[in-house]
Design an enzyme around this catalytic site. Structure first.
Site, PDB file in Angstrom:
ATOM      1  CG  PHE A 116     -19.188 -64.380  16.961  1.00 49.28           C
ATOM      2  CD1 PHE A 116     -19.235 -64.855  15.659  1.00 49.28           C
ATOM      3  CD2 PHE A 116     -20.339 -63.861  17.514  1.00 49.28           C
ATOM      4  CE1 PHE A 116     -20.408 -64.803  14.924  1.00 49.28           C
ATOM      5  CE2 PHE A 116     -21.528 -63.812  16.788  1.00 49.28           C
ATOM      6  CZ  PHE A 116     -21.555 -64.286  15.493  1.00 49.28           C
TER       7      PHE A 116
ATOM      8  N   GLY B 281     -21.077 -57.128  15.605  1.00 51.08           N
ATOM      9  CA  GLY B 281     -21.396 -55.713  15.431  1.00 51.08           C
ATOM     10  C   GLY B 281     -20.301 -55.058  14.621  1.00 51.08           C
ATOM     11  CB  SER B 282     -18.402 -51.911  15.122  1.00 48.50           C
ATOM     12  OG  SER B 282     -17.881 -52.178  16.407  1.00 48.50           O
TER      13      SER B 282
ATOM     14  CD  GLU C  21     -14.990 -54.806  21.454  1.00 46.82           C
ATOM     15  OE1 GLU C  21     -13.879 -54.251  21.477  1.00 46.82           O
ATOM     16  OE2 GLU C  21     -15.724 -54.735  20.471  1.00 46.82           O
TER      17      GLU C  21
END
Length: 173
Positions: free
Chosen positions: A6, A9-10, A68
């Site tokens: 999911f 954001g970017s 991440e």
């Protein structure tokens, strides 16, 4: 093996990895907040940028990196494509979250007034570019998939206002 990730954001506009399919939808009881510091992409250790993470918020919905590595938690959530659905379209979708625990997530900046977040975003820049580009790309990507996020819109409007003010003062923008 099938794995769904999911992107809130970017990852919405710049996955950075090959994928077979993309599905637009949302997760329940979470909202997107600019509480995660970015010291490696949209800011520096001396002046972190702000990027989004998720926070639990009953009744809210959140629409849809080496990036991440600064997020300390992985969770598996239910993903919906229909607001009226009780059964998720996909279960067990992986999502990265920056927790608010400063002991395990030293890059967590926490909540701040909208104006303070906007000022930080205006000034922060890192190896991936100005922090404001991250915000504006997120706003644009969300609108392109038909999702308006009030927090993102309000923040983008405040950043535009500050940039306009700086321009009028003859400051570098």
């Amino acid at each position: 093996m099938v794995m769904w990730v999911f992107g809130y954001g970017s990852l919405i506009w710049k996955a950075g990895f090959p994928y077979d399919d993309r599905l637009v939808g949302f997760i329940k009881d979470h909202r997107r907040v600019f509480d995660q510091g970015s010291t490696d992409h949209r800011g520096t250790p001396e002046f972190p940028g702000r990027t989004v993470t998720l926070e639990s918020a009953a009744g809210e919905v959140c629409h849809l990196e080496v990036r991440e590595k600064q997020y300390d938690q992985k969770a598996y959530v239910d993903f919906f494509t229909d607001p009226a659905a009780i059964t998720p379209a996909v279960s067990g979708v992986m999502v990265y979250i920056g927790s608010p625990d400063k002991k395990i997530n030293p890059n967590y900046l926490g909540p701040a007034p909208l104006e303070d977040i906007a000022r930080q975003i205006v000034l922060a820049e890192g190896p991936s570019g100005p922090n404001r580009d991250y915000l504006f790309q997120l706003e644009k990507a969300l609108l392109q998939i038909g999702c308006e996020d009030k927090h993102v819109k309000d923040l983008a409007d405040e950043v535009r206002r500050l940039l306009s003010e700086r321009k009028l003062k003859g400051e570098e923008v």
